[in-house]
Design a protein around this motif. Structure first.
Motif, PDB file in Angstrom:
ATOM      1  N   ASN A  78       0.804  -1.218   0.000  1.00 11.87           N
ATOM      2  CA  ASN A  78       0.000   0.000   0.000  1.00 11.87           C
ATOM      3  C   ASN A  78       0.843   1.277   0.000  1.00 11.87           C
ATOM      4  O   ASN A  78       0.345   2.346  -0.340  1.00 11.87           O
ATOM      5  N   LYS A  79       2.120   1.156   0.394  1.00 11.94           N
ATOM      6  CA  LYS A  79       2.990   2.322   0.462  1.00 11.94           C
ATOM      7  C   LYS A  79       4.266   2.074  -0.329  1.00 11.94           C
ATOM      8  O   LYS A  79       4.792   0.947  -0.352  1.00 11.94           O
ATOM      9  N   TYR A  80       4.765   3.176  -0.924  1.00  9.75           N
ATOM     10  CA  TYR A  80       5.905   3.025  -1.824  1.00  9.75           C
ATOM     11  C   TYR A  80       6.901   4.164  -1.655  1.00  9.75           C
ATOM     12  O   TYR A  80       6.547   5.270  -1.248  1.00  9.75           O
ATOM     13  N   ILE A  81       8.141   3.849  -2.021  1.00  3.28           N
ATOM     14  CA  ILE A  81       9.212   4.835  -2.104  1.00  3.28           C
ATOM     15  C   ILE A  81       9.610   4.956  -3.566  1.00  3.28           C
ATOM     16  O   ILE A  81       9.886   3.946  -4.222  1.00  3.28           O
ATOM     17  N   ILE A  82       9.615   6.170  -4.097  1.00  5.47           N
ATOM     18  CA  ILE A  82      10.088   6.393  -5.458  1.00  5.47           C
ATOM     19  C   ILE A  82      11.601   6.516  -5.419  1.00  5.47           C
ATOM     20  O   ILE A  82      12.154   7.340  -4.681  1.00  5.47           O
ATOM     21  N   TYR A  83      12.277   5.692  -6.213  1.00  8.87           N
ATOM     22  CA  TYR A  83      13.731   5.650  -6.209  1.00  8.87           C
ATOM     23  C   TYR A  83      14.267   6.082  -7.572  1.00  8.87           C
ATOM     24  O   TYR A  83      14.199   5.334  -8.545  1.00  8.87           O
ATOM     25  N   PHE A  84      14.781   7.301  -7.630  1.00  9.70           N
ATOM     26  CA  PHE A  84      15.459   7.775  -8.834  1.00  9.70           C
ATOM     27  C   PHE A  84      16.863   7.191  -8.805  1.00  9.70           C
ATOM     28  O   PHE A  84      17.736   7.696  -8.109  1.00  9.70           O
ATOM     29  N   GLN A  85      17.086   6.147  -9.596  1.00  8.50           N
ATOM     30  CA  GLN A  85      18.211   5.245  -9.360  1.00  8.50           C
ATOM     31  C   GLN A  85      19.418   5.437 -10.266  1.00  8.50           C
ATOM     32  O   GLN A  85      20.534   5.546  -9.781  1.00  8.50           O
ATOM     33  N   ASN A  86      19.241   5.441 -11.563  1.00 14.01           N
ATOM     34  CA  ASN A  86      20.395   5.307 -12.448  1.00 14.01           C
ATOM     35  C   ASN A  86      21.155   6.619 -12.648  1.00 14.01           C
ATOM     36  O   ASN A  86      20.585   7.701 -12.698  1.00 14.01           O
ATOM     37  N   TYR A  87      22.476   6.475 -12.731  1.00 17.72           N
ATOM     38  CA  TYR A  87      23.380   7.615 -12.935  1.00 17.72           C
ATOM     39  C   TYR A  87      23.212   8.683 -11.845  1.00 17.72           C
ATOM     40  O   TYR A  87      22.932   8.360 -10.702  1.00 17.72           O
ATOM     41  N   SER A  88      23.349   9.985 -12.215  1.00 22.59           N
ATOM     42  CA  SER A  88      23.371  11.065 -11.208  1.00 22.59           C
ATOM     43  C   SER A  88      22.118  11.917 -11.337  1.00 22.59           C
ATOM     44  O   SER A  88      22.020  12.763 -12.227  1.00 22.59           O
ATOM     45  N   ASN A  89      21.178  11.716 -10.430  1.00 22.70           N
ATOM     46  CA  ASN A  89      19.847  12.300 -10.563  1.00 22.70           C
ATOM     47  C   ASN A  89      19.719  13.727 -10.077  1.00 22.70           C
ATOM     48  O   ASN A  89      18.616  14.270 -10.036  1.00 22.70           O
ATOM     49  N   THR A  90      20.830  14.349  -9.697  1.00 18.77           N
ATOM     50  CA  THR A  90      20.816  15.786  -9.440  1.00 18.77           C
ATOM     51  C   THR A  90      21.694  16.509 -10.450  1.00 18.77           C
ATOM     52  O   THR A  90      21.910  17.718 -10.330  1.00 18.77           O
ATOM     53  N   TYR A  91      22.199  15.773 -11.419  1.00 17.48           N
ATOM     54  CA  TYR A  91      23.074  16.361 -12.439  1.00 17.48           C
ATOM     55  C   TYR A  91      22.234  16.730 -13.664  1.00 17.48           C
ATOM     56  O   TYR A  91      22.200  16.023 -14.673  1.00 17.48           O
ATOM     57  N   MET A  92      21.537  17.853 -13.524  1.00 16.48           N
ATOM     58  CA  MET A  92      20.672  18.354 -14.592  1.00 16.48           C
ATOM     59  C   MET A  92      20.298  19.792 -14.228  1.00 16.48           C
ATOM     60  O   MET A  92      20.449  20.203 -13.076  1.00 16.48           O
TER      61      MET A  92
END
Length: 316
Positions: A78-92
């Motif tokens: 019923n509950k989830y964590i969104i995982y921005f996983q691949n490479y560098s997710n603040t490099y934009m």
């Protein structure tokens, strides 16, 4: 358990089982696009540690809906964590980052985990995340790839950052009240047991909240694979890895959560992965040894808080 498992941590925090949902995007990192270097780390494959993810061409909202539909049905979650996983997710660019995070809104989401490099953390991104967290109530955790505290090994594997950037990133993330999860590879061939212990001491001293341990994978068509084929280093045995994991846990603060103690990779795409063994078999052996020898996480964590003063005895 003899160490703080991630599953129990989530259950205690949210009152029920929570599942991570990976999100895959067409991203890069400053060590691949020429900003700091080209080609990335010597072990970096083309998928950026996201081989189980949905195609990056699929929009974020659709990936989330599809994963929730599958995991919710399979595990009755019923509950989830969104995982921005691949490479560098603040490099934009910041505006692109804002759009990415905004697409993670969902009624059943309770947290967002963002994987990135230590040198890709800055205040303006954290400030936006703070606003987003206050608006949605989502918890935020930043997953930082460190791999080792041995600066010579960091240079050899072509990380293009040092421990200093990692320390700075942790301090910045903590300033905004977010948790930090650190990724470490404990069986890098150029590290010894002293390096493993220093890794545990460093993340403990920085009051890092979570740790994710990896064994070294060697994907085909990488500089590391060529070195491996030429016999330039020895991966040792799985017993070596087990000893390093157990030693690391003993020196680690007992308060830190262990997301995992070993990972996995596609055997068909790696020249070396987990010593040719199933990840769960290695994990089970670690658990069995710790139980048999009465070992617990943190039972050697006696080096913080002024160790010398604790043992000081006045001669007067």
């Amino acid at each position: 358990m003899r160490y703080n498992t991630y599953s129990e941590y989530l259950k205690n925090k949210y009152g029920e089982r929570v599942y991570k949902i990976p999100v895959n995007q067409n991203l890069t990192c400053p060590n691949r696009d020429g900003c700091l270097g080209k080609g990335g780390c010597i072990f970096c494959g083309e998928e950026g540690a996201a081989f189980e993810n949905l195609p990056p061409e699929m929009c974020i909202g659709e990936q989330i809906e599809n994963n929730i539909a599958y995991i919710g049905k399979k595990y009755k979650a019923n509950k989830y964590i969104i995982y921005f996983q691949n490479y560098s997710n603040t490099y934009m660019p910041l505006e692109d980052f804002k759009k990415m995070i905004a697409q993670s809104k969902h009624d059943n989401v309770c947290a967002i985990y963002i994987s990135t490099r230590p040198d890709c953390i800055s205040d303006i991104y954290m400030e936006y995340l703070k606003e987003f967290s206050l608006e949605t109530g989502y918890d935020i955790c930043i997953e930082l790839g460190l791999q080792t505290v041995n600066y010579k090994t960091l240079e050899l594997i072509n990380r293009k950052h040092t421990v200093a950037e990692f320390i700075d990133a942790v301090l910045t993330v903590h300033k905004y009240g977010f948790e930090v999860c650190v990724h470490l590879i404990l069986n890098l061939p150029w590290d010894n047991m002293d390096d493993v212990i220093e890794c545990a001491k460093t993340v403990s001293a920085l009051r890092v909240e979570q740790v994710k341990l990896h064994s070294l994978y060697i994907p085909y068509n990488t500089p590391l694979a060529k070195m491996y084929e030429r016999g330039e280093f020895d991966m040792g045995s799985y017993h070596d890895y087990i000893e390093k994991v157990i030693t690391f846990l003993r020196y680690l603060s007992p308060h830190i959560i262990i997301q995992r103690i070993i990972g996995r990779a596609k055997e068909s795409e790696t020249a070396f992965s987990n010593y040719g063994m199933s990840w769960w078999r290695i994990k089970d052996e670690i658990d069995e040894i710790m139980e048999k020898e009465n070992i617990r996480q943190g039972d050697k964590c006696d080096y913080l808080g002024g160790k010398a003063l604790k043992n000081f005895k006045s001669t007067k």
